[in-house]
Design a protein around this motif. Structure first.
Motif, mmCIF file in Angstrom:
data_model
loop_
_atom_site.group_PDB
_atom_site.id
_atom_site.type_symbol
_atom_site.label_atom_id
_atom_site.label_comp_id
_atom_site.label_asym_id
_atom_site.label_seq_id
_atom_site.Cartn_x
_atom_site.Cartn_y
_atom_site.Cartn_z
ATOM 1 N N LEU A 1 0.840 -1.180 0.000
ATOM 2 C CA LEU A 1 0.000 0.000 0.000
ATOM 3 C C LEU A 1 0.882 1.239 0.000
ATOM 4 O O LEU A 1 1.964 1.262 0.570
ATOM 5 C CB LEU A 1 -0.906 0.005 1.234
ATOM 6 N N LEU A 2 0.355 2.291 -0.645
ATOM 7 C CA LEU A 2 1.122 3.540 -0.663
ATOM 8 C C LEU A 2 1.329 4.086 0.737
ATOM 9 O O LEU A 2 2.294 4.764 1.022
ATOM 10 C CB LEU A 2 0.391 4.569 -1.530
ATOM 11 N N HIS B 1 9.527 8.360 -4.498
ATOM 12 C CA HIS B 1 9.676 9.765 -4.843
ATOM 13 C C HIS B 1 8.320 10.476 -4.912
ATOM 14 O O HIS B 1 8.237 11.698 -4.694
ATOM 15 C CB HIS B 1 10.407 9.873 -6.185
ATOM 16 N N PHE B 2 7.237 9.706 -5.208
ATOM 17 C CA PHE B 2 5.937 10.325 -5.432
ATOM 18 C C PHE B 2 5.057 10.357 -4.181
ATOM 19 O O PHE B 2 3.960 10.901 -4.221
ATOM 20 C CB PHE B 2 5.200 9.601 -6.565
ATOM 21 N N ARG B 3 5.564 9.779 -3.069
ATOM 22 C CA ARG B 3 4.738 9.797 -1.860
ATOM 23 C C ARG B 3 4.433 11.226 -1.387
ATOM 24 O O ARG B 3 3.306 11.520 -0.996
ATOM 25 C CB ARG B 3 5.411 8.979 -0.747
ATOM 26 N N PRO B 4 5.387 12.128 -1.426
ATOM 27 C CA PRO B 4 5.054 13.506 -1.020
ATOM 28 C C PRO B 4 3.967 14.131 -1.900
ATOM 29 O O PRO B 4 3.145 14.906 -1.409
ATOM 30 C CB PRO B 4 6.396 14.242 -1.176
ATOM 31 N N PHE B 5 3.965 13.798 -3.186
ATOM 32 C CA PHE B 5 2.940 14.330 -4.093
ATOM 33 C C PHE B 5 1.553 13.902 -3.613
ATOM 34 O O PHE B 5 0.629 14.729 -3.494
ATOM 35 C CB PHE B 5 3.200 13.821 -5.518
ATOM 36 N N PHE B 6 1.392 12.594 -3.327
ATOM 37 C CA PHE B 6 0.098 12.090 -2.886
ATOM 38 C C PHE B 6 -0.269 12.655 -1.512
ATOM 39 O O PHE B 6 -1.433 13.000 -1.264
ATOM 40 C CB PHE B 6 0.107 10.561 -2.847
ATOM 41 N N ASP B 7 0.717 12.745 -0.634
ATOM 42 C CA ASP B 7 0.439 13.263 0.705
ATOM 43 C C ASP B 7 -0.061 14.708 0.634
ATOM 44 O O ASP B 7 -0.977 15.100 1.369
ATOM 45 C CB ASP B 7 1.698 13.202 1.574
ATOM 46 N N GLN B 8 0.521 15.482 -0.262
ATOM 47 C CA GLN B 8 0.183 16.901 -0.326
ATOM 48 C C GLN B 8 -1.104 17.174 -1.093
ATOM 49 O O GLN B 8 -1.893 18.044 -0.712
ATOM 50 C CB GLN B 8 1.349 17.667 -0.973
ATOM 51 N N GLN C 1 5.785 19.989 -14.037
ATOM 52 C CA GLN C 1 6.814 18.966 -14.201
ATOM 53 C C GLN C 1 6.595 17.786 -13.254
ATOM 54 O O GLN C 1 6.905 16.636 -13.585
ATOM 55 C CB GLN C 1 8.224 19.562 -14.004
ATOM 56 N N GLU C 2 6.018 18.054 -12.068
ATOM 57 C CA GLU C 2 5.722 16.960 -11.142
ATOM 58 C C GLU C 2 4.563 16.106 -11.661
ATOM 59 O O GLU C 2 4.584 14.876 -11.547
ATOM 60 C CB GLU C 2 5.384 17.528 -9.755
ATOM 61 N N VAL C 3 3.541 16.779 -12.216
ATOM 62 C CA VAL C 3 2.407 16.044 -12.795
ATOM 63 C C VAL C 3 2.885 15.174 -13.944
ATOM 64 O O VAL C 3 2.517 13.995 -14.052
ATOM 65 C CB VAL C 3 1.313 17.022 -13.276
ATOM 66 N N ASP D 1 4.132 10.026 -16.438
ATOM 67 C CA ASP D 1 5.044 9.162 -17.194
ATOM 68 C C ASP D 1 5.349 7.879 -16.431
ATOM 69 O O ASP D 1 5.437 6.793 -17.018
ATOM 70 C CB ASP D 1 6.346 9.921 -17.498
ATOM 71 N N TRP D 2 5.511 8.006 -15.114
ATOM 72 C CA TRP D 2 5.823 6.822 -14.300
ATOM 73 C C TRP D 2 4.653 5.835 -14.314
ATOM 74 O O TRP D 2 4.845 4.634 -14.491
ATOM 75 C CB TRP D 2 6.129 7.269 -12.867
ATOM 76 N N ILE D 3 3.431 6.353 -14.162
ATOM 77 C CA ILE D 3 2.248 5.477 -14.192
ATOM 78 C C ILE D 3 2.110 4.831 -15.562
ATOM 79 O O ILE D 3 1.887 3.610 -15.677
ATOM 80 C CB ILE D 3 0.969 6.274 -13.847
ATOM 81 N N SER D 4 2.250 5.620 -16.611
ATOM 82 C CA SER D 4 2.100 5.093 -17.979
ATOM 83 C C SER D 4 3.083 3.965 -18.236
ATOM 84 O O SER D 4 2.726 2.930 -18.828
ATOM 85 C CB SER D 4 2.315 6.214 -18.999
ATOM 86 N N ALA D 5 4.320 4.148 -17.809
ATOM 87 C CA ALA D 5 5.343 3.125 -18.050
ATOM 88 C C ALA D 5 5.015 1.844 -17.302
ATOM 89 O O ALA D 5 5.168 0.736 -17.839
ATOM 90 C CB ALA D 5 6.709 3.657 -17.640
ATOM 91 N N ARG D 6 4.568 1.968 -16.044
ATOM 92 C CA ARG D 6 4.240 0.764 -15.258
ATOM 93 C C ARG D 6 3.026 0.035 -15.822
ATOM 94 O O ARG D 6 3.006 -1.183 -15.886
ATOM 95 C CB ARG D 6 3.993 1.141 -13.792
#
Length: 830
Positions: free
Chosen positions: A36-37, A57-64, A120-122, A127-132
């Motif tokens: 889980l995230l 690296h993306f946990r702060p993005f989701f937290d915020q 740039q964060e979006v 890009d990370w989601i698309s690749a996975r």
């Protein structure tokens, strides 16, 4: 005859069988626990698909930007961020990530009212989601393919048996209803299998074989019968004065359209099922130069629960008799009934008397019946199985002249018959290993002293209950030639490949684009392609639900069966016209023509068309018609029997036409019930509804197309005001006061989410046409789902965009789209 069931072990295919196995293997291993995230960055046990280090690296993005709204007991959209796993190999998890990606790319999340993250964060997260997602999809498709194993649905099964055995027999009613997924009932995920269903398949196979195999000597030539309606029980026995009988001839004139005065051909009461040829002489009288339409129904008066069906409507021309001829399949101990359309009631005519009646009537001079039509004996169905094999006496206690197929070399004949039958039943070449279990089954029955025909029936029934017959078995990767042939035939015919397709598959020629294109053209020109129109259009547009509601006879007294049938016919003929001539799919949005008969033209207020026969009609500029959205069939199935709802119609347009279905409404939001008494308008109710923050985001997309269609009532008629049964102004039409009242005026204007305004349906359709790619992408997705038995996935978007690009260069031709789909990877691969 007692049913002989096969003793072959039949493989069962539980729903999501592969998924169950995968799930069991995951739970049995230490890697089954999802990450889980919200969990620690370094889990004690690695997930089934290990996350890359950059996931942290993306946990702060989701937290915020996400946790505040999507957490707790009442998360926004019923969606919790801490339930988002990093197991991209799991479909549910992958779909959730894809939903996140779509919201990010559309700029819908975070909401506009919240602080926006840096672009740039979006982009990095997208890009990370698309690749996975792409990596997980690629791995899964390499081992499983996109489309799951699917069986034949009820319609496909019945059509397949028809073409396999050459019999006309209703089998759908023997099978349970199919469920639908992604809008269609041929999608593998929804086609369940059970022991009960397998039992019904055995029953259906027995029924079909009993019709295909004949056990009697050649019957006498087809009988011919000349019938006057004067001999009809109805004409002879009625006490109402509604029939005029001519002196010195067989003619009878029918003046009433009341159902209880339908005239049956009671002298025709066949003892044998089969095809019969009917010829009748019909004309209209006292009709001011207009034809009189009449209906012919087969099955009325049937015994033993025999079901009837509409043969057709026909036009009787004014004053001069016309010979009408048709062939229909008739069940035993049934008959035909004739009923004029649109004439006076029986009570009205009877008060005056038929001999003095001056209004229009239908004259039937005579009816000739010939049948059953046995052009060859044994019939084609029997010959497909046994060729010219001899038959010998095989009497039973109530069938003394019964005959059966006999064989001097049963094992060799069984091998030959089964090998030929299995090739067509399995839709591929068969090997000795394929045939051996079935010949062994026949041999075991012969050892039990069963006759050759009894034993071979068991073998044939076992073939028809086998997975190779009931399922479309495809291997991951590029489909082999036989699988392509089957996909193509079930796409365009809803039935099994014919001999031409099978031969080309055996020769390995179906991978040649020129030959494949020629086959598509041949199949679209075949009468069996009507199944594509009926089944695809019926589900894509929801026309199968045409009988789901019955319009209120108070509010809509002008609705009748002929109008309902004409509604569906218009849409199917229009679809076929666009397909036949490779017209632009833009015609599905706005068109300057449609297909009309007199009944529908009257409903639309378009002059110059009369009678039952349909014709291509150029629409007057002010008709407000043209395209699917304004067809009465679509407008009826998107309404109930009393009211219309912009929400239902708007959601329908987004889903079926634009391919952007709205999400399900939150569970705690009540539904809107239109006020049929006219106290409030639906616009007023929706305005209040949209004040709720949880509703506004979706309704800004749903409501505009719904309001654009508010100018059309429950049965697709144009309206300037709502009909009500409460308070309102009286309504008088042609001097007759109506039972309904005039309610508030209709306001079809609204604003699209991008700010563009429209005042009515005509302007709305033009706005839709500014993005033909969107319409093309939606239609291509629907067609691919129907054609392959599985919906395209998010990762397939580039391939669908390529299809759109290809047809854009050909003016978005609809036939061009069919060809492009057939040669695409999405069709050619599992």
């Amino acid at each position: 005859m007692r049913r002989h069931r096969p003793t072959l072990p039949l493989t069962r295919f539980p729903r999501h069988f592969a998924t169950v196995l995968v799930a069991l293997s995951v739970f049995a291993s230490p890697g089954g626990k999802p990450l889980l995230l919200a969990a620690p960055a370094a889990p004690a046990v690695a997930p089934a698909v290990a996350p890359k280090p950059e996931a942290n690296h993306f946990r702060p993005f989701f937290d915020q930007h996400c946790v505040k709204c999507h957490s707790g007991d009442k998360p926004k959209g019923d969606w919790r961020i801490d339930e988002l796993t990093l197991d991209f190999g799991n479909k549910a998890s992958r779909d959730r990530w894809q939903a996140v990606l779509e919201k990010l790319e559309a700029g819908e999340m975070p909401p506009k009212s919240k602080p926006r993250p840096p672009e740039q964060e979006v982009k990095a997260l997208s890009d990370w989601i698309s690749a996975r997602v792409a990596a997980a999809d690629g791995e899964r498709r390499g081992t499983q393919g996109r489309v799951v194993l699917r069986r034949l649905n009820r319609s496909e099964y019945e059509n397949t048996v028809r073409d396999l055995l050459g019999v006309t027999v209703s089998l759908k009613d023997l099978l349970p209803l199919d469920t639908s997924a992604d809008g269609f009932d041929n999608v593998g995920d929804a086609l369940h299998t059970s022991s009960f269903l397998m039992d019904r398949y055995l029953e259906a196979a027995d029924t079909a074989l009993n019709q295909a195999i004949v056990n009697r000597a050649q019957p006498p030539p087809s009988a011919k019968k000349h019938i006057s309606l004067k001999e009809s029980h109805q004409v002879k026995s009625t006490t109402e004065r509604v029939f005029r009988k001519s002196e010195g001839s067989d003619s009878v004139t029918l003046f009433s359209s009341s159902a209880w005065q339908a005239v049956g051909l009671t002298p025709f009461y066949p003892g044998e099922r089969g095809y019969y040829r009917f010829r009748m002489s019909a004309s209209a009288v006292q009709s001011s130069g207009q034809p009189v339409v009449f209906r012919v129904w087969s099955g009325s008066g049937g015994m033993g629960g025999a079901k009837g069906h509409l043969v057709s409507y026909f036009d009787a021309p004014p004053d001069k008799a016309k010979i009408i001829e048709y062939v229909d399949f008739v069940e035993p101990k049934t008959t035909m009934t004739i009923l004029p359309y649109g004439l006076a009631s029986a009570q009205t005519v009877s008060k005056v008397g038929a001999d003095e009646w001056k209004e229009p009537g239908l004259v039937i001079d005579w009816v000739d019946v010939e049948g059953p039509l046995n052009e060859v004996w044994p019939p084609e169905s029997h010959r497909r199985l046994f060729g010219d094999m001899a038959q010998g006496p095989a009497p039973i206690y109530n069938f003394r002249d019964r005959v059966e197929v006999i064989s001097s070399n049963p094992q060799a004949d069984a091998d030959r018959i089964l090998r030929k039958f299995m090739r067509r039943a399995f839709r591929r070449s068969v090997t000795d290993a394929d045939v051996q279990p079935y010949t062994a089954l026949v041999a075991s029955k012969l050892k039990e002293k069963q006759t050759f025909e009894q034993a071979i029936r068991v073998g044939l029934g076992a073939v028809m209950a086998s997975p190779d017959f009931l399922f479309l078995r495809e291997k991951p990767g590029k489909l082999d030639a036989f699988a392509v042939a089957s996909r193509l035939s079930y796409f365009l015919w809803s039935s099994t490949p014919d001999e031409t397709l099978l031969t080309l598959a055996e020769q390995g020629k179906l991978d040649q684009p020129v030959i494949l294109q020629a086959q598509v053209e041949r199949m679209l020109q075949d009468p069996k392609a009507s199944a594509f129109t009926e089944n695809f259009v019926g589900q894509w547009l929801g026309l199968r639900d045409i009988d789901f509601t019955l319009p209120s006879h108070v509010l809509y007294p002008d609705f009748d069966d002929m109008l309902k049938i004409s509604m569906v016919k218009e849409t199917e003929l229009f679809f076929s016209e666009v397909l036949k001539n490779d017209l632009s799919i833009a015609n599905f949005i706005a068109s300057d023509f449609t297909m009309l008969n007199g009944r529908l033209a009257k409903h639309y207020g378009i002059p110059g068309v009369s009678g039952w026969e349909f014709q291509k009609v150029k629409l007057p500029p002010a008709s407000h018609r043209g395209g699917l959205l304004t067809m009465a069939s679509v407008l009826k199935v998107t309404a109930n029997g009393t009211t219309t709802s912009p929400v239902l119609r708007g959601a329908w347009v987004l889903d079926r036409i634009l391919g952007t279905p709205p999400p399900r409404p939150p569970e705690n939001v009540g539904s809107l019930v239109p006020d049929i008494r006219g106290a409030t308008t639906i616009r007023q109710q929706l305005a209040k509804h949209r004040q709720l923050e949880s509703c506004a985001g979706c309704h800004v997309k749903i409501d505009p197309p719904g309001f654009a269609l508010e100018s059309f009532d429950v049965i697709g008629g144009w309206r300037d005001y709502y009909r009500t049964s409460g308070s309102g102004k009286p309504v008088t039409i042609d001097g007759e006061k109506q039972r309904y009242l005039q309610g508030p005026n209709v306001d079809p204007a609204d604003v699209l989410p991008d700010g563009r305004k429209f005042k009515d349906i005509d302007e709305f359709k033009q706005l839709l046409l500014t993005d033909k790619d969107l319409v093309a992408r939606a239609l291509a997705t629907k067609l691919l789902t129907y054609a392959t038995g599985g919906p395209p996935e998010k990762a397939d978007r580039p391939k669908i965009d390529l299809l759109v690009q290809q047809i854009r260069a050909r003016n978005y031709g609809f036939r061009t789209l069919i060809h492009a789909i057939v040669v695409s990877d999405l069709f050619q691969k599992k």
